[in-house]
Design an enzyme around this catalytic site. Structure first.
Site, PDB file in Angstrom:
ATOM      1  CD  GLU A 241    -101.683-128.583 -71.319  1.00  0.00           C
ATOM      2  OE1 GLU A 241    -102.718-129.205 -71.092  1.00  0.00           O
ATOM      3  OE2 GLU A 241    -101.644-127.381 -71.646  1.00  0.00           O
TER       4      GLU A 241
ATOM      5  CG  ASP B 173    -105.895-134.060 -69.823  1.00  0.00           C
ATOM      6  OD1 ASP B 173    -106.965-134.428 -69.338  1.00  0.00           O
ATOM      7  OD2 ASP B 173    -105.323-132.990 -69.522  1.00  0.00           O
TER       8      ASP B 173
END
Ligand code: ADP
Length: 747
Positions: free
Chosen positions: A256, A157
């Site tokens: 998320e 990420d």
């Protein structure tokens, strides 16, 4: 200062796995061997260090063969609760001591790097405790007073401070883009809305870049929550407006860790519910999850892992135990290093700022390229066709593709057209390059004229290599006057640059050419000045890499050498970078040339390799590397000389390299550059300033160069920039291909 010299290096991967970790491990192992270090893999991350025994394994050159193209990490990764405790680290220290490991390369996320730093700080006290407990002798402790540590960030990420990119983020973006492209095709056939959730607990990188690459309509990220409380209303209004402008599908991208201004998490079902209620249509949720960690690593991640691994070993060899440990990073195209603990602290500071709802600080700590991409995305999701403001001059801007087709040309054209329309101007598409321009093959473009173009390969406008001259110039001048163009965006390669340079030169003869023109670099060859990477080169590099993976797979049983020819004209970028991403033994490129001596040496090296167990050889040759030593020539020579040892197959990859859907990097870069070009054209046209130039990502930032500088910056004969940054990487590629310790020692 100590005269400590490392002799045995341990490498481990820890925390979440990321594609490209294998490339990094391979690079650490091979660079170490070339530099005379013994190297050990510590399997299963810190858990292997605690358990010791067979989990600490000596590596040789071949133990990392054939792993470049594999996802995950072959030396294993784990989360180790034992290592979080001092007792666990005590056993780990003993295990390192038993194996004589005095330096460590840790590849992992911020957790793993924090652990590494704690371990290093405790090293001497751990040894003292081991002596005190009678576990080791004082002499053993004295023999290894230091532990050197270098970190590399493997994390999909891209959440680490101190590097523009982490190993694995680019591949994750590939997976996201592939998935969203597939979703978009079903969404548009049913008029549906999709909510796509991607990874990123504290970092919206994947969501932002994914949204930019896929043309998503709305994005929700942790560092920058919607700036209003009624964000649901704003989102719904935007999606409705997009529908009114003609879109059949809508995509909302959600990280998320996305949350609202109050810090409350926004879940995918929250978004789904809001949209279903207010849009009155079916809304589907796709949670991408571990798909993002899957599949083969992208060319970029392989090369990033390779370059970082090399730099990590170099750092170990050149540092002193009393210096701060560093983490290896990348800024622009340069491999960098920064203090490990500072980077970890700043990374935690982002998470902390998000927790404290201090979003300005959180976003402020992100890299400049991320911030700029986010700004572009914000512009994009808000863009809609607009009438000009009262009193605003409505400009007419032409968009033309020129040169060979390059993936990403459509993405750039789409972005330019939509941003121009959003700012109230008229946008014109010019078909088939300057040839079509001279023939007035021009049409006015609307919002929906570019629908779906962000992911399309090729050139929907059509392109040609024609460079205007003679009577074309009259025709072009007439056309520009007739259409009253105020600015021109030219998206293309070498011939596009020549064309704009020519028009600029002819201004005294043709006053019509006195309009601002910008060149957006799009060529798989990556041979354009002022642009470290031209649009299309990353896609082509990935296409080559995937093709070579398949070619290598085809040879499992045979003893075979493949000679693969790649494009690039006289620029060896694709040749050199694909050799690195595929693990080729040699890259022949025009910049270095090929001599008969090289070929003889290479065939002898290959023979030696096959005699000692090698089953597959790979050589990449750039198409114009040498006029005489052509690909068929090299194949015949190798075949004859290698008779009885290996056979040889020729593969000329050809035009598949110019096709295919653009990679995420090419799409993102095309969009960012188009945004800057349109802004440039509008600003200059309004001021009646006809200065023209070419744009590019150069040394880490996007810059314009005056078109007059074109001849000064290039080698006109070989049609490539004088300064090619990637040439510096050539020696590294040679070390890793095993081109011989003599080369390694020369560096
Ligand atoms: P990542 O490295 O991807 O951030 P984790 O945070 O799970 O992943 O860390 C991976 C491993 O690194 C942990 O399982 C643990 O063994 C070690 N580690 C993480 N933080 C610490 C710490 N503060 N002290 C010691 N070890 C740690």
């Amino acid at each position: 200062m100590s005269d400590f010299k490392p002799t045995r290096l341990g490498v481990l991967t820890s925390g979440g796995d990321a594609q490209g970790m294998n490339a990094a491990v391979r690079s650490v192992v091979r660079t170490s061997i070339m530099r005379g270090l013994e190297v050990y893999a510590i399997m299963e991350g810190y858990q292997g260090m605690v358990e010791g025994g067979h989990l600490i394994r000596k590596m040789d050159w071949d133990s990392v063969g054939g792993i470049l193209q594999k996802g995950g990490t072959l030396i294993g990764t784990a989360r180790s609760d034992a290592f979080r405790t001092r007792d666990g680290r005590l056993i780990a220290a003993k295990n390192l001591l038993i194996n004589g490991i005095d330096s460590l390369v840790v590849i992992g996320g911020d957790g793993s790097l924090t652990g590494a730093n704690i371990f290093r700080q405790e090293w001497s006290s751990l040894l003292a405790e081991l002596v005190q407990k009678g576990e080791i002798s004082q002499a053993a402790a004295d023999s290894q007073p230091h532990l050197l540590i270098v970190g590399m960030v493997g994390s999909i990420d891209n959440d680490m401070f101190g590097t523009d990119m982490t190993i694995g983020a680019d591949t994750a973006l590939h997976r996201i883009t592939e998935a969203v492209d597939a979703i978009a095709s079903t969404a548009s056939s049913h008029q549906r809305t999709f909510v796509v959730k991607v990874m990123g607990r504290n970092c919206g990188y994947l969501a932002v870049m994914g949204a930019l690459a896929c043309g998503a309509d709305w994005v929700l990220i942790p560092e920058s929550p919607p700036d209003v409380d009624n964000w649901q209303d704003v989102m719904v209004e935007r999606l409705k407006a997009g529908r009114k402008a003609g879109r059949r599908d809508s995509i909302v991208m959600l990280a998320e860790g996305a949350r609202d201004r109050e810090g409350k998490y926004i879940g995918s079902t929250d978004v789904q519910r809001v949209l279903e209620d207010r849009l009155g249509e079916e809304v589907r949720v796709t949670v991408l999850g571990h798909v993002q960690r899957g599949g083969a690593p992208s060319a970029f991640d392989r090369n990033l892992g390779t370059l970082m691994g090399y730099a990590a070993v170099e750092h170990i060899l050149n540092t002193k135990p009393e210096f701060e440990p560093v983490v290896i990073g990348i800024r622009g195209n340069r491999i960098t290093s920064a203090p490990l603990m500072y980077c970890v602290e700043q990374t935690h500071a982002v998470a902390e700022a998000i927790k404290e709802k201090d979003y300005e600080t959180a976003l402020g700590l992100r890299s400049p390229s991320y911030k700029e991409a986010f700004r572009t995305l914000r512009t994009f999701v808000r863009a809609l066709p607009h009438a000009p403001e009262p009193g605003q001059r409505r400009l007419k801007i032409g968009v033309v593709n020129a040169g060979a087709p390059a993936p990403g040309m459509n993405t750039a054209s789409r972005a330019a057209v939509r941003l121009g329309l959003d700012r109230g101007h008229l946008m014109y598409g010019i078909r088939n390059g300057f040839e079509g321009f001279a023939q007035e093959d021009i049409f006015e473009m609307q919002w929906m004229s570019v629908n779906g173009w962000s992911s399309m390969g090729g050139s929907e406008l059509g392109t040609s290599r024609h460079v205007p001259k003679g009577s074309d110039l009259y025709a072009l001048a007439r056309t520009i006057e007739k259409y009253k163009f105020d600015g021109l965006l030219v998206i293309g390669g070498w011939s596009a640059y020549e064309a704009v340079y020519k028009l600029n030169q002819e201004r005294a003869n043709f006053p019509a050419f006195n309009l601002p023109m910008t060149l957006l670099p799009a060529s798989i060859n990556n041979n354009l000045p002022g642009a470290d990477l031209s649009i299309g080169a990353d896609t082509a590099l990935n296409s080559i890499t995937e093709a070579v993976d398949k070619i290598k797979d085809s040879a499992v049983a045979a003893r075979r050498v493949f000679v693969v020819e790649v494009m690039g004209h006289h620029c060896g970028y694709l040749g050199m970078m694909s050799a690195m991403s595929t693990g080729a033994e040699r890259a022949y490129i025009h910049e270095e040339g090929i001599t008969l001596k090289d070929l003889v040496r290479d065939v002898e090296d290959l023979k030696r390799g096959f005699h000692s167990g090698k089953r597959l050889g790979l050589v990449i040759r750039s198409e114009f590397a040498n006029e005489v030593y052509t690909t068929p020539f090299i194949c015949s020579l190798f075949e004859e000389e290698g008779k009885g040892v290996f056979d040889v197959r020729q593969t000329i990859l050809g035009h598949m390299q110019q096709g295919g859907q653009p990679s995420p990097f090419d799409r993102i870069m095309a969009t960012r550059l188009a945004d800057r070009c349109i802004t440039y054209l509008i600003e200059h046209a309004i001021k009646n300033d006809a200065q023209s130039g070419f744009i590019g990502l150069h040394g880490g930032s996007i810059q314009f160069h005056n078109i007059e500088d074109f001849p000064r910056m290039v080698d006109l004969v070989n049609q490539r920039p004088k300064d090619q940054w990637w040439m510096e990487l050539m020696p590294i590629a040679k070390v890793l291909s095993g081109a011989g310790p003599e080369i390694a020692n020369n560096m």
